[in-house]
Scaffold this motif. Structure first.
Motif, PDB file in Angstrom:
ATOM      1  N   SER A 159       0.782  -0.861  -0.427  1.00 52.42           N
ATOM      2  CA  SER A 159       0.271   0.029   0.173  1.00 52.42           C
ATOM      3  C   SER A 159       0.533   1.213   0.217  1.00 52.42           C
ATOM      4  CB  SER A 159      -0.908   0.077   1.116  1.00 52.42           C
ATOM      5  OG  SER A 159       0.120   0.144   2.141  1.00 52.42           O
ATOM      6  N   GLY A 160       2.334   1.259  -0.088  1.00 48.60           N
ATOM      7  CA  GLY A 160       2.853   1.719   0.386  1.00 48.60           C
ATOM      8  C   GLY A 160       3.404   3.162  -1.156  1.00 48.60           C
ATOM      9  N   ARG A 161       2.063   3.159  -1.298  1.00 47.46           N
ATOM     10  CA  ARG A 161       2.635   3.988  -2.980  1.00 47.46           C
ATOM     11  C   ARG A 161       2.998   5.328  -3.152  1.00 47.46           C
ATOM     12  NH1 ARG A 161      -1.982   1.203  -6.392  1.00 47.46           N
ATOM     13  NH2 ARG A 161      -2.090   2.733  -8.080  1.00 47.46           N
ATOM     14  N   ALA A 162       2.404   5.489  -2.662  1.00 48.40           N
ATOM     15  CA  ALA A 162       3.073   7.166  -2.587  1.00 48.40           C
ATOM     16  C   ALA A 162       4.875   6.900  -1.988  1.00 48.40           C
ATOM     17  CB  ALA A 162       2.676   8.271  -1.352  1.00 48.40           C
ATOM     18  N   LEU A 163       4.572   6.032  -1.118  1.00 48.01           N
ATOM     19  CA  LEU A 163       6.533   6.303   0.039  1.00 48.01           C
ATOM     20  C   LEU A 163       7.324   6.089  -1.688  1.00 48.01           C
ATOM     21  CD1 LEU A 163       8.272   7.002   1.999  1.00 48.01           C
ATOM     22  CD2 LEU A 163       7.525   4.625   2.382  1.00 48.01           C
ATOM     23  N   ALA A 164       6.672   4.529  -2.137  1.00 40.50           N
ATOM     24  CA  ALA A 164       7.654   4.451  -3.083  1.00 40.50           C
ATOM     25  C   ALA A 164       7.557   5.221  -4.810  1.00 40.50           C
ATOM     26  CB  ALA A 164       7.316   3.249  -3.975  1.00 40.50           C
ATOM     27  N   SER A 165       6.891   5.751  -4.803  1.00 41.73           N
ATOM     28  CA  SER A 165       6.954   6.548  -5.458  1.00 41.73           C
ATOM     29  C   SER A 165       7.847   8.096  -6.007  1.00 41.73           C
ATOM     30  CB  SER A 165       5.762   6.784  -7.143  1.00 41.73           C
ATOM     31  OG  SER A 165       4.864   7.439  -6.231  1.00 41.73           O
ATOM     32  N   GLY A 166       7.669   8.334  -4.443  1.00 40.17           N
ATOM     33  CA  GLY A 166       7.874   9.626  -3.913  1.00 40.17           C
ATOM     34  C   GLY A 166       9.657   9.388  -3.513  1.00 40.17           C
ATOM     35  N   ALA A 167      10.001   8.377  -3.296  1.00 39.50           N
ATOM     36  CA  ALA A 167      11.028   8.121  -3.126  1.00 39.50           C
ATOM     37  C   ALA A 167      12.512   7.905  -4.378  1.00 39.50           C
ATOM     38  CB  ALA A 167      11.614   6.726  -2.016  1.00 39.50           C
ATOM     39  N   ALA A 168      11.395   7.356  -5.562  1.00 37.75           N
ATOM     40  CA  ALA A 168      11.938   6.906  -6.571  1.00 37.75           C
ATOM     41  C   ALA A 168      11.899   8.174  -7.479  1.00 37.75           C
ATOM     42  CB  ALA A 168      11.679   6.005  -7.139  1.00 37.75           C
ATOM     43  N   ILE A 169      11.042   9.314  -7.285  1.00 36.70           N
ATOM     44  CA  ILE A 169      11.121  10.839  -8.611  1.00 36.70           C
ATOM     45  C   ILE A 169      12.234  11.578  -7.792  1.00 36.70           C
ATOM     46  CG2 ILE A 169       9.620  12.409  -8.562  1.00 36.70           C
ATOM     47  CD1 ILE A 169       7.808  10.903  -9.180  1.00 36.70           C
ATOM     48  N   CYS A 214      10.253   0.454  -7.223  1.00 32.71           N
ATOM     49  CA  CYS A 214      11.194  -0.613  -6.985  1.00 32.71           C
ATOM     50  C   CYS A 214      11.702  -0.699  -8.130  1.00 32.71           C
ATOM     51  CB  CYS A 214      10.722  -1.568  -5.758  1.00 32.71           C
ATOM     52  SG  CYS A 214      12.303  -2.093  -5.543  1.00 32.71           S
ATOM     53  N   PHE A 215      11.174  -1.710  -8.886  1.00 39.10           N
ATOM     54  CA  PHE A 215      12.367  -2.172 -10.541  1.00 39.10           C
ATOM     55  C   PHE A 215      13.172  -0.831 -11.210  1.00 39.10           C
ATOM     56  CE2 PHE A 215       9.215  -6.053 -10.835  1.00 39.10           C
ATOM     57  CZ  PHE A 215       9.923  -6.655  -9.760  1.00 39.10           C
ATOM     58  N   LEU A 216      11.892   0.009 -11.170  1.00 39.33           N
ATOM     59  CA  LEU A 216      12.574   1.413 -12.221  1.00 39.33           C
ATOM     60  C   LEU A 216      13.793   2.086 -11.403  1.00 39.33           C
ATOM     61  CD1 LEU A 216       9.941   3.905 -13.630  1.00 39.33           C
ATOM     62  CD2 LEU A 216      11.381   2.248 -15.030  1.00 39.33           C
ATOM     63  N   SER A 217      13.937   1.954 -10.257  1.00 40.73           N
ATOM     64  CA  SER A 217      15.066   2.661  -9.709  1.00 40.73           C
ATOM     65  C   SER A 217      15.914   1.709  -9.971  1.00 40.73           C
ATOM     66  CB  SER A 217      14.257   2.635  -7.880  1.00 40.73           C
ATOM     67  OG  SER A 217      13.558   3.835  -7.563  1.00 40.73           O
ATOM     68  N   LEU A 218      15.872   1.377  -9.499  1.00 42.54           N
ATOM     69  CA  LEU A 218      16.813  -0.718  -9.876  1.00 42.54           C
ATOM     70  C   LEU A 218      17.212  -0.995 -10.791  1.00 42.54           C
ATOM     71  CD1 LEU A 218      18.002  -2.716  -8.549  1.00 42.54           C
ATOM     72  CD2 LEU A 218      16.923  -4.776  -9.307  1.00 42.54           C
ATOM     73  N   PHE A 219      16.506   0.057 -11.991  1.00 41.70           N
ATOM     74  CA  PHE A 219      17.032   0.463 -13.224  1.00 41.70           C
ATOM     75  C   PHE A 219      18.128   1.318 -13.448  1.00 41.70           C
ATOM     76  CE2 PHE A 219      17.038   2.581 -16.827  1.00 41.70           C
ATOM     77  CZ  PHE A 219      17.748   1.780 -17.985  1.00 41.70           C
ATOM     78  N   ALA A 220      17.695   2.361 -12.513  1.00 40.87           N
ATOM     79  CA  ALA A 220      18.294   3.857 -13.052  1.00 40.87           C
ATOM     80  C   ALA A 220      19.489   3.441 -12.110  1.00 40.87           C
ATOM     81  CB  ALA A 220      17.739   4.702 -12.644  1.00 40.87           C
ATOM     82  N   ALA A 221      19.804   3.040 -11.318  1.00 39.11           N
ATOM     83  CA  ALA A 221      20.769   2.908 -10.206  1.00 39.11           C
ATOM     84  C   ALA A 221      22.099   2.096 -10.685  1.00 39.11           C
ATOM     85  CB  ALA A 221      20.613   1.252  -9.174  1.00 39.11           C
ATOM     86  N   ALA A 222      21.647   0.586 -12.136  1.00 41.67           N
ATOM     87  CA  ALA A 222      22.497  -0.033 -12.260  1.00 41.67           C
ATOM     88  C   ALA A 222      22.859   0.630 -13.778  1.00 41.67           C
ATOM     89  CB  ALA A 222      21.746  -0.995 -12.548  1.00 41.67           C
ATOM     90  N   MET A 223      21.898   1.354 -14.481  1.00 36.47           N
ATOM     91  CA  MET A 223      22.964   2.220 -15.756  1.00 36.47           C
ATOM     92  C   MET A 223      23.762   3.129 -14.956  1.00 36.47           C
ATOM     93  SD  MET A 223      21.293   2.136 -18.730  1.00 36.47           S
ATOM     94  CE  MET A 223      22.465   3.528 -19.572  1.00 36.47           C
ATOM     95  N   LEU A 224      23.399   4.125 -13.917  1.00 41.71           N
ATOM     96  CA  LEU A 224      24.174   4.694 -13.537  1.00 41.71           C
ATOM     97  C   LEU A 224      24.942   4.301 -12.984  1.00 41.71           C
ATOM     98  CD1 LEU A 224      21.498   7.320 -11.818  1.00 41.71           C
ATOM     99  CD2 LEU A 224      22.884   7.906 -13.967  1.00 41.71           C
ATOM    100  N   GLY A 225      25.283   3.302 -12.288  1.00 39.29           N
ATOM    101  CA  GLY A 225      26.578   2.115 -12.413  1.00 39.29           C
ATOM    102  C   GLY A 225      27.320   2.501 -13.138  1.00 39.29           C
TER     103      GLY A 225
END
Lengths: 172, 671, 218, 414, 103
Positions: B28-38, B120-131
């Motif tokens: 249910s933590g939609r706002a938290l997950a998306s907010g953290a990602a953005i 979560c996946f999008l952020s993981l992708f971004a982390a890997a890409m930036l790495g």
């Protein structure tokens, strides 16, 4: 100083002896508490302040409680069958065995020359030093004692808990 | 304010933290997950800008920070971060585009039950890409490369309940693995021959002159290739897989089964460009053999031809597709081919410039397509769309800007300048002019199919219920479109009036003014493409969804073959797939009969020895032990009588024993 | 969050604390000996005997020693001795009066039955609650003199009921006077009728009916 | 600060004692020194107890919109020529109570264990007075400055449990005995949270000496924010836990279920009357005062002044002021909260306070380890520590009452 | 007699009282308490030797007593739990009757 020691000894030994001899368990348990408090006073006399307070905290505060609870939880009601009274024989035998031990010990103590400087002032050991020693060279022992206490706690709970698994949960 | 290379890890770490948050919060933590990602993405964008500022202060420097990861034998496996204009530009682009696409996803994925997982996946992708971008070690780059592949797999298969999505995810993963195998072999070979995987290491890195000279000095016995060429080609295998180059391009169109923001972010703007980035990063290695004239093959020549083939092939197939996202996907394939072409003909700066501009306008096009799809209730077939221009004005306008940038409409749009740079470089390549011709043909085709796409989607009247009820999306989806569109135009400033970006990337490169004749030619070609497209599709819009395509009626065979993507999938299934299953059945046979038989034989032998053993044991050995243990038991029984159960008695014995011992010591010990 | 309820509760009591100094209406207690409680009119403690005047309570007792209360009292705490002679009561009629009228308040349970029953509105329930005595027997046995309270006092403790009673008694008295007058008139009429006319016959009836008090519902 | 440390008022009590001591011959001086201290403690805290009782009754009254006792005053001496104002706001109530308790009949049950029945109230007062020995009432005003002072405090405090048992057992009344067991169970199970809430302070201060703990809390940030432990995240939550555990340890409302007057007729004190009962009462208030004093010492900076321009007020005044504040808070809580059930009591201890205290211990360890952090890192330190306080508090608090509504009585419904 | 010897005499007497109690009383709780007394006697010895020994700073005696107290406490807890368990089985806690496992 010596006088204080003798007074303390009388207190400790007297209360211990009476506690052992009494028939009333509660009284003897409370007398044991007095005996332990006396031993704590002895530690104070010897300059081991921390140990004295630990003794009070653990013996007077905790062990005595456990003993009293145990006494209350194991009240023996009116005995239906008469107990075979062998207590006198046992007492005599115990006295002989204990007396011989005492004699041997006394002989050993008095027969050994102990040329220590009794006039030296009581040494002090601050809690900070004690803590440094506990956490330093004796850290392993401290950890083991912690484990021992945990195991003892759990073991005591397991032993003393009533096994209710065979009874229906909510028998009215 | 300058940003040290040793702190570059912050850029990938920010989205990684967001991914962790996304993984840990409840559903249910939609706002938290998306907010953290953005928030993490925006923060990473600002950090990247800071890094870019630092990198531009001295564009020629390769500021690297290396550290030991773990010890291997006498040496250590070392990783590191690298800060140079290439890394910095890429970081800024990735973080900026990612931020916008994340925001767009807020709207696009609003109704999805797995919303927080998506972020979560999008952020993981971004982390890997930036790495991947900040890595100063081929090993670290490879690790992130594989992580990027994993994130791509997860995101393509995000709607895994759709069989096609699951299959597409699998296909993407396995196809890129084929290329990665080459990459891995090249990596190991490189480590074996140089003893290092660091790019820049104060003179010892693999991209630095000393190492490269050593590499080109060695020649393979069998075919005469230099080691650097061989390694370069193996690494290029990885780039081929990841960037969807011919012949491994087949996964990329299928990857469009993922959610549209994923397509925009991963399969258009960033991840697929990783291959181009990789080649640009190891460009010194790839081009090391150029100094030698007497080698049978230059690595870059292969790159150029593969790129040319891909560019032309992708553009051709795109002409015959009907799915809006698939058209864009093949367009991506084609454009990536362009970039490879540019790399191959020696102008890696042009490739990177095209990469950057392409990232913006392709992300724009995909998001526009996503906006259309979202508005049209997940209708993707352009034959069933139509007439959306009036209903979705912002989407239409921004999509048109993207289309013109992609087609290379002159002067105003960034795509024109980047494409012009590539064509110019191809023109100047002295090995062959075939890639130039392929590129020019692709220019016409690109303009043509984009015009077709525009005409079918936005003009005419709506041809289905879904598109009839479409309406403009909310600001959370349109604002990113507008921003990206602005970028698609403004990025022209990087190349015009002066090629600033290319200077920054490679200060040593000599820049000549592009030939006016080539520019005129390409403008003409673009005009031809758009004009023919408009003539065929625009003037007379399709009436119903079933009405035939004008081209299809004209040349049905060719179009059918193109629509079937020239049968690459079938070809692979018939060759590689068949071979694979043959190997599998061979392995099965070996397992069952040959190894299995041997194991059974051994087991039988073991059983036999066991039987023999038992017989000897029971009949001969045990008799003696039995009699001994009888005696022991008897003794034990006798001793156990001493155990009276009387604790007092025990204590008395202990006490008396003590007394006896003490007496013994006191009386006996003194003598 | 855990603890928010506790904080709310603490705030309520803190408000009470401050308010108790500044808002007198908050206080739920009375300072008894100084502030006497305002008793409700129907509060009752022990019986009293109503006398017409305060100056001569024994002479103007309404009680006629009919002993109904004595018979009805559930714990039987009333003791009455009748007088031998008669005295005119409030209506002027000659009645007996109690020579001894005693109530043992240590027995009385304040049920109020006596006051309900008394046909002469003579015994009523008092509102005095400070009845402590130092002598357990004599102190709590109240005699005629201690029980007698004036009508004015009765008015002061329950004005509504007392007014009602007064109205009724006044009506009775009027009726009795009218009756007496009518009797006198009748006597005169009879005397006259003895002479001749039977015409005076209907005269007493309206007079007798008129004073019936339409008891005002309180 | 230096000017205030030797101000006259600050030194006055010590100087007075020293002056008195030096009047006597040398062998008696040590003895007299301590005798004076004991006398001072007895006098001050005896009076403090007396006025605590009346303050409690008056405050409780005010909290419930009543007046509280306001009658007893000086007796009216008609023989005197002037007329004393004789109501003094009811402040002489405790003396009246004392006289009443002293003159009441002392009833000892026939079957009681007479000796223990007598010893229990005496010992309980003695033990609870013992704890005052290590409280630093002011600068240089700790009666016995023990190196292991805190340990002594808890050792002496744990001895009072024994007297609860003695009282319950000696009454020879099974309800008293049961109530004593209940009270013991409560006191013992809250001893752990109490200790655990105190340990962080010891950890950070690095000493068991109460005097040094107070000294360690000296100093101010910006001149107005004192370095008391309560102003750190771990100290704040530690203080809250300490308050709760102290309430339970003293059997105060809302944890007064062992001696609930209305339900259990005062539990193990059922068979006590008169002055023995008053002694128990007194011991309870002594215990409360001692624990409050400990809380002041450990968390509220002891005798330290709150602002750097305030130390001109003597340190013992600050200590007593804080002590009074604590007591008033305890009374306030008593006037507000309802009594807990035994299951709620134990659940609170084991599912909330103990885990929270353990986490807080880790928090304090973090705080102690990061003492050298400076600049912006200090904000990080504060943030992490705060998160370690707030997060577990909310999570544990949410878990505490999951699925626990009002109790349903299975057999009582029709 | 030096103070050290006095301490040792005290501890040996205490030890013997504990021993006699453990041997003479049939109540298991008292037997346990006797054992506790013996442990305490040993502790007194430790402290005495620390007090009059040469190396005060090492504090070995004190540390040993601390550990010994911890062990005694766990012994009391487990022992008394055992007493309760025994009571549950045989409804009394006479030590000489708890001999069901004898040989």
């Amino acid at each position: 100083m010596t006088l204080a020691l003798i007074l303390l000894s009388v207190l400790i030994l007297g209360s211990a002896a009476v506690a052992i001899a009494l028939r009333n368990l509660i009284h003897s348990a409370l007398l044991f508490v007095g005996c332990w408090a006396g031993i704590a006073a002895f530690y104070l006399w010897a300059g081991a302040e921390f140990v004295a307070f630990a003794q009070v905290l653990i013996y007077v505060g905790a062990v005595s409680m456990v003993v009293l609870f145990a006494v209350l939880l194991t009240r023996q009601g009116n005995e239906l069958e008469p107990v075979k009274d062998d207590s006198f024989n046992r007492f005599i035998r115990a006295l002989i065995a204990g007396g011989s031990v005492a004699g041997v010990l006394l002989g050993a103590i008095l027969g050994t020359p102990m040329d220590v400087n009794t006039a030296s002032p009581a040494p002090t050991m601050t809690v900070r030093e004690l803590g440094a020693r506990l956490m330093g060279p004796h850290a392993a022992a401290l950890l083991i004692v912690g484990v021992l206490l945990t195991v003892a706690l759990l073991g005591a709970v397991v032993l003393a808990a009533v096994d209710r698994s065979d009874q229906p949960e909510d028998a009215p | 304010m300058y940003f040290p290379a040793s702190h570059l890890w912050i850029i990938p770490a920010l989205p990684l933290v967001a991914a962790a948050i996304g993984a840990l919060v409840p559903r249910s933590g939609r706002a938290l997950a998306s907010g953290a990602a953005i928030a993490s993405m925006v923060a990473a964008f600002f950090v990247s800008c800071l890094a870019l500022h630092t990198a531009l202060a001295d564009p020629a420097a390769h500021a690297a920070h290396n550290f030991a990861w773990f010890d291997v034998g006498s040496g250590a496996m070392r990783l590191g971060w690298l800060l140079d204009p290439l890394t910095a530009f890429m970081c800024v682009m990735v973080t900026f585009v990612s931020s916008l696409i994340f925001i767009f996803s807020l709207g696009y994925m609003k109704e999805d039950a797995n919303f927080k997982q998506f972020f979560c996946f999008l952020s993981l992708f971004a982390a890997a890409m930036l790495g991947l971008l900040v890595a100063n070690s081929l090993l670290l780059l490879f690790i992130c490369w594989e992580l990027v592949g994993l994130a791509s797999y997860l995101l393509i298969g995000f709607w895994f309940h759709k069989p096609s999505a699951a299959a597409a995810a699998k296909k993407a993963f396995i196809t890129t693995r084929i290329g990665d195998l080459g990459f891995l072999i090249g990596l190991l070979w490189l480590y074996d021959s140089t003893g290092s995987l660091l790019f820049f290491d104060g003179g010892h890195g693999v991209l630095e002159a000393a190492t490269l000279t050593a590499l080109t000095g060695k020649t393979l016995v069998c075919c005469g290739l230099t080691v650097s060429t061989a390694i370069g080609l193996l690494i290029f295998c990885g780039a081929v897989g990841k960037s969807g180059q011919f012949p491994l391009h087949v996964w990329l169109p299928d990857a469009m089964e993922g959610p549209t923001p994923v397509s925009a972010l991963i399969h258009a703007a960033t991840m697929v460009a990783a291959g181009v980035f990789l080649i640009a990063r190891v460009y010194p290695l790839m081009s090391a053999d150029q100094v030698l004239a007497n080698v049978p093959l230059h690595a870059l020549t292969v790159v150029a031809f593969i790129g040319a083939i891909t560019a032309l092939l992708g553009a051709c197939i795109a002409v015959a597709q009907n799915d809006i996202k698939r058209i864009l996907a093949f367009s991506t394939v084609s454009q990536l081919g362009y970039m490879m072409l540019a790399l191959g003909v020696g102008s890696w700066t042009a490739a990177i410039f095209h990469l950057l501009t392409h990232a913006f306008f392709k992300a724009l096009l995909f998001l526009g397509a996503g906006s259309v799809i979202h508005a049209a209730h997940h209708e993707q077939d352009i034959r069933r769309l139509g007439g959306l221009g009036a209903k979705m004005k912002i989407t239409f306008a921004t999509f048109a800007i993207g289309m013109m940038a992609l087609s290379g409409v002159p002067f105003l749009f960034s795509g024109f300048w980047s494409k012009e740079g590539i064509l110019h470089a191809a023109h100047e390549w002295d090995v062959s002019h075939l890639p130039l011709y392929a590129g020019l043909a692709a220019v016409v085709l690109t303009a043509f199919y984009m015009t077709r796409l525009m005409a079918e989607t936005f003009f005419g009247k709506s041809r289905s219920h879904e598109s009839g009820h479409a309406h403009e999306n909310s600001a959370v989806m349109t604002v990113p479109l507008v921003l990206l569109a602005a970028c698609a135009i403004l990025l022209s400033l990087l190349a015009w009036p002066s090629p600033w970006l290319q200077h920054q990337l490679d200060p040593s490169a000599h820049s000549e003014p592009g030939g006016i004749s080539l520019m005129v030619l390409s403008i003409v070609l673009v005009a031809v493409g758009i004009g023919s497209g408009w003539a065929i599709y625009g003037r007379k819009p399709r009436a119903t969804e079933a009405s035939p395509d004008p081209l299809e009626t004209a040349a049905p065979d060719i179009i059918a073959a193109l629509a079937a993507r020239l049968g690459f999938d079938e070809l692979y299934a018939a060759t590689v797939g068949r071979l694979n299953s043959g190997f599998a059945s061979l392995a099965d046979f070996m397992e069952r009969w040959i190894w299995g038989g041997a194991v059974t034989l051994l087991a039988r032998f073991g059983e036999f020895t066991g039987v023999v053993n038992r017989e000897t044991d029971e009949n001969t050995l045990n008799g003696g032990f039995d009699s001994v243990s009888h005696q022991i038991r008897g003794t034990g029984r006798a001793y156990s009588r001493a155990q009276t159960g009387d604790a007092h008695g025990y204590m008395r014995f202990i006490a008396l024993g003590f007394v006896v011992l003490m007496l013994f010591v006191m009386l006996g010990g003194s003598r | 969050m855990l603890g928010s309820g506790i904080i709310k509760g603490l705030a309520v009591t803190a408000k009470n604390f401050v308010g108790s100094y500044f808002v007198p209406e908050r206080m739920v207690t009375e300072q008894y000996p100084e502030d006497r409680p305002k008793l409700p009119e129907n509060y009752r403690s022990f019986p009293l005997l109503v006398s017409e005047t305060a100056e001569d309570p024994m002479g103007t007792l309404r009680c006629v020693a009919c002993q109904i209360c004595e018979k009805e009292c559930p714990p039987q705490c009333i003791y009455i001795e009748k007088s031998k002679d008669k005295k005119p009561d409030a209506t002027g009629k000659m009645q007996l009066y109690p020579v001894v009228f005693a109530i043992d308040t240590s027995v009385c349970m304040s049920c109020g039955l006596c006051a309900e029953l008394c046909p002469f509105d003579s015994i009523k329930m008092d509102q005095v609650f400070e009845v402590a005595a130092t002598n357990r027997f004599a102190g709590l046995l109240l005699n005629r003199e201690q029980l007698a309270k004036s009508n004015a006092y009765y008015h002061s403790i329950r004005p509504v009921e007392a007014a009602e009673v007064d109205a009724r008694l006044a009506a009775d008295r009027q009726a009795a006077e009218a009756k007496a007058k009518a009797a006198a008139a009748a006597k005169a009429a009879a005397a006259a009728a003895k002479a001749a006319a039977p015409a005076a016959q209907p005269a007493p009836a309206p007079v007798a009916e008129a004073p019936k008090p339409p008891s005002p519902a309180a | 600060m230096s000017a205030s440390t030797d101000s006259f008022l600050e030194r006055a009590p010590i100087e007075a004692r020293d002056w008195l001591v030096q009047l006597l011959p040398a062998p008696l001086q040590w003895f007299t020194h301590h005798l004076i201290t004991i006398g001072a403690i007895l006098a001050v805290f005896g009076l403090f107890f007396a006025f605590t009782t009346v303050a409690e009754r008056k405050l409780l009254g005010r909290l419930q919109n009543r007046l509280g006792p306001n009658r007893s005053g000086l007796p009216k001496f008609s023989a005197l020529p002037w007329h004393l104002k004789h109501k003094l706001f009811g402040l002489t109530q405790p003396f009246a109570d004392a006289v009443k308790a002293l003159t009441k009949e002392d009833i000892v049950p026939a079957a009681a264990d007479k000796l223990l029945h007598f010893l229990a109230p005496v010992l309980v007062v003695a033990f609870s007075l013992l704890t005052f020995a290590v409280l630093p009432f002011g600068r240089n005003m700790v009666p016995v400055d023990l190196d292991a002072g805190l340990l002594y405090f808890f050792a002496a405090g744990s001895a009072t449990e024994l007297t609860i048992f003695m009282a319950g057992w000696a009454s020879r009344n099974k309800y008293s005995l049961l109530a004593a067991m209940r009270a013991l169970a409560q006191v013992i199970s809250y001893e752990l949270p109490l200790l655990l809430s105190v340990v962080p302070v010891v950890l950070v201060a690095g000493t068991l000496s109460t005097n040094e703990i107070v000294t360690a809390q000296g100093g101010w940030s910006f001149g107005i924010l004192p370095h008391w432990n309560i102003f750190t995240p771990w100290g704040f939550i530690g203080f809250l836990l300490f308050l709760v555990a102290a309430l339970a340890e003293c059997n105060r409302s809302p944890f007064d279920l062992p001696e609930a007057e209305s339900e259990l007729i005062a539990g193990h004190l059922t068979e006590y009357s008169g002055f023995k009962y008053a002694l128990f009462f007194m011991a309870e208030y002594f215990g409360l005062t001692a624990l409050s004093g400990l809380g002041v010492t450990l968390f509220l900076g002891g005798w330290q002044a709150p602002c750097d321009f305030l130390p001109f007020i003597p340190s013992y005044v600050w200590f007593m002021g804080k002590l009074v504040m604590m007591i008033v808070f305890f009374i306030w809580v008593r006037g507000t909260l309802l009594r807990l059930r035994i299951d709620q009591l134990t659940r609170l201890a084991w599912q909330f306070i103990v885990p929270l205290a353990l986490i807080n211990l880790g928090n304090a360890a973090f705080w102690a380890l990061t003492a050298s952090w400076a600049g912006p890192l200090q904000l990080v330190r504060l943030g992490v520590s705060l998160a370690l306080v707030v997060g577990p508090f909310i999570l544990l608090g949410r878990r505490l009452n999951i699925g626990r509504g009002p109790r349903t009585y299975r057999y009582a419904t029709s | 007699m030096s103070q050290l010897q006095l301490c040792l005499v005290l501890s040996s007497f205490l030890f013997c009282i504990g021993l006699i109690g453990a041997m003479a009383r049939s109540n298991t709780i008292l037997v346990l308490l006797g054992v506790e007394l013996m442990l305490n006697a040993a502790n007194i010895n430790f402290i005495a030797f620390w007090r009059y020994g040469p190396d005060h700073a090492a504090g070995t005696g004190i540390l040993f007593v601390l550990f010994s107290i911890a062990i005694a406490a766990s012994e009391a807890a487990v022992g008394l739990a055992l007493v309760i368990a025994v009571y549950r089985h045989q409804k009394n806690i006479r030590l000489q009757e708890a001999n069901r496992l004898k040989g």
